[in-house]
Design a protein around this motif. Sequence first.
Motif, PDB file in Angstrom:
ATOM      1  N   PHE A  46       0.877  -1.203   0.061  1.00  0.00           N
ATOM      2  CA  PHE A  46      -0.030   0.055   0.139  1.00  0.00           C
ATOM      3  C   PHE A  46       0.924   1.185   0.109  1.00  0.00           C
ATOM      4  O   PHE A  46       1.726   1.105   0.916  1.00  0.00           O
ATOM      5  CB  PHE A  46      -0.920   0.266   1.298  1.00  0.00           C
ATOM      6  N   THR A  47       0.597   2.089  -1.095  1.00  0.00           N
ATOM      7  CA  THR A  47       1.524   3.369  -1.007  1.00  0.00           C
ATOM      8  C   THR A  47       0.457   4.474  -1.022  1.00  0.00           C
ATOM      9  O   THR A  47      -0.371   4.433  -1.992  1.00  0.00           O
ATOM     10  CB  THR A  47       2.391   3.197  -2.686  1.00  0.00           C
ATOM     11  N   LEU A  55      -2.409   3.738  -3.733  1.00  0.00           N
ATOM     12  CA  LEU A  55      -2.113   2.884  -4.638  1.00  0.00           C
ATOM     13  C   LEU A  55      -1.986   1.176  -3.827  1.00  0.00           C
ATOM     14  O   LEU A  55      -0.966   1.231  -3.079  1.00  0.00           O
ATOM     15  CB  LEU A  55      -1.179   2.945  -5.369  1.00  0.00           C
ATOM     16  N   ALA A  56      -2.845   0.618  -4.386  1.00  0.00           N
ATOM     17  CA  ALA A  56      -2.627  -0.755  -3.784  1.00  0.00           C
ATOM     18  C   ALA A  56      -2.250  -1.822  -4.751  1.00  0.00           C
ATOM     19  O   ALA A  56      -2.572  -1.909  -5.835  1.00  0.00           O
ATOM     20  CB  ALA A  56      -3.970  -1.194  -3.154  1.00  0.00           C
ATOM     21  N   HIS A  82      -1.426 -10.199 -10.179  1.00  0.00           N
ATOM     22  CA  HIS A  82      -0.816  -8.923  -9.797  1.00  0.00           C
ATOM     23  C   HIS A  82      -1.598  -7.864 -10.167  1.00  0.00           C
ATOM     24  O   HIS A  82      -1.901  -7.578 -11.186  1.00  0.00           O
ATOM     25  CB  HIS A  82       0.659  -8.829 -10.643  1.00  0.00           C
ATOM     26  N   THR A  83      -2.259  -7.478  -9.116  1.00  0.00           N
ATOM     27  CA  THR A  83      -3.402  -6.278  -9.391  1.00  0.00           C
ATOM     28  C   THR A  83      -2.795  -5.029  -8.692  1.00  0.00           C
ATOM     29  O   THR A  83      -2.339  -5.098  -7.833  1.00  0.00           O
ATOM     30  CB  THR A  83      -4.759  -7.020  -8.545  1.00  0.00           C
ATOM     31  N   MET A  84      -3.397  -4.028  -9.315  1.00  0.00           N
ATOM     32  CA  MET A  84      -2.929  -2.705  -9.214  1.00  0.00           C
ATOM     33  C   MET A  84      -4.220  -1.889  -9.082  1.00  0.00           C
ATOM     34  O   MET A  84      -5.181  -2.056 -10.010  1.00  0.00           O
ATOM     35  CB  MET A  84      -1.895  -1.826  -9.910  1.00  0.00           C
ATOM     36  N   PHE A 115     -11.708  -9.086  -1.774  1.00  0.00           N
ATOM     37  CA  PHE A 115     -11.065  -8.681  -2.669  1.00  0.00           C
ATOM     38  C   PHE A 115     -10.356  -9.748  -3.810  1.00  0.00           C
ATOM     39  O   PHE A 115     -10.696  -9.671  -4.934  1.00  0.00           O
ATOM     40  CB  PHE A 115      -9.886  -7.991  -2.163  1.00  0.00           C
ATOM     41  N   VAL A 116     -10.128 -10.822  -3.183  1.00  0.00           N
ATOM     42  CA  VAL A 116      -9.704 -12.206  -3.777  1.00  0.00           C
ATOM     43  C   VAL A 116     -10.990 -12.662  -4.722  1.00  0.00           C
ATOM     44  O   VAL A 116     -10.764 -12.806  -5.963  1.00  0.00           O
ATOM     45  CB  VAL A 116      -8.895 -13.081  -2.979  1.00  0.00           C
ATOM     46  N   TYR A 117     -11.993 -12.599  -4.145  1.00  0.00           N
ATOM     47  CA  TYR A 117     -13.473 -13.420  -4.678  1.00  0.00           C
ATOM     48  C   TYR A 117     -13.491 -12.224  -5.885  1.00  0.00           C
ATOM     49  O   TYR A 117     -13.866 -12.860  -7.136  1.00  0.00           O
ATOM     50  CB  TYR A 117     -14.419 -13.116  -3.892  1.00  0.00           C
ATOM     51  N   HIS A 118     -13.600 -10.918  -5.955  1.00  0.00           N
ATOM     52  CA  HIS A 118     -13.830 -10.221  -6.950  1.00  0.00           C
ATOM     53  C   HIS A 118     -12.951 -10.378  -8.033  1.00  0.00           C
ATOM     54  O   HIS A 118     -13.130 -10.249  -9.287  1.00  0.00           O
ATOM     55  CB  HIS A 118     -13.611  -8.684  -6.554  1.00  0.00           C
TER      56      HIS A 118
END
Length: 171
Positions: A46-47, A55-56, A82-84, A115-118
Amino acid sequence: MIINLKDIQIIEGKIVKQCIPLEMDGFHCRLGAFPVLRKRNINFTFTNISMNKILAEADWKMTLGIPCDRCLTRVEKDFSFHTMRKWDFINNKEEEESLLEADYLDGHFLDTEKFVYHELLCNWPMKVLCREDCKGICKKCGMDWNKNSCQCEQEELDPRMSVIKSLFKQC
């Protein structure tokens, strides 16, 4: 697991890395229930890119047991992500979709399982095959044609012609 993003959100330039265990044992959707065969932890970064903007980034891998679309044999399907995502908590906007539509965010809290489910739901394959030349199963007896052949009569007629076929049977 729930992650509180409030501390990251208010300190400009702050970077937080977290390794979160994936607790999901199965993926359940309208298509059915699919067991998680193997999984790795989710590595989040997390930035804070500006005040109230985060930004995650997330990396993880998992393997699901999904039936072949032709023969119903269980296939081990690997998923690697790899998700942003950029979240703006002031303007209530996400780069790709509204935060209101993202059910994995509740205020300043991120639900990692949702989040993973989505992400799985959005990246679900159109077709899963045990192999490219899968022959499927017999529509009459259920024999797996990859293993054996059956003696059933296999008519390959256009289903739109079934009405005409029934007329000929009446004669």
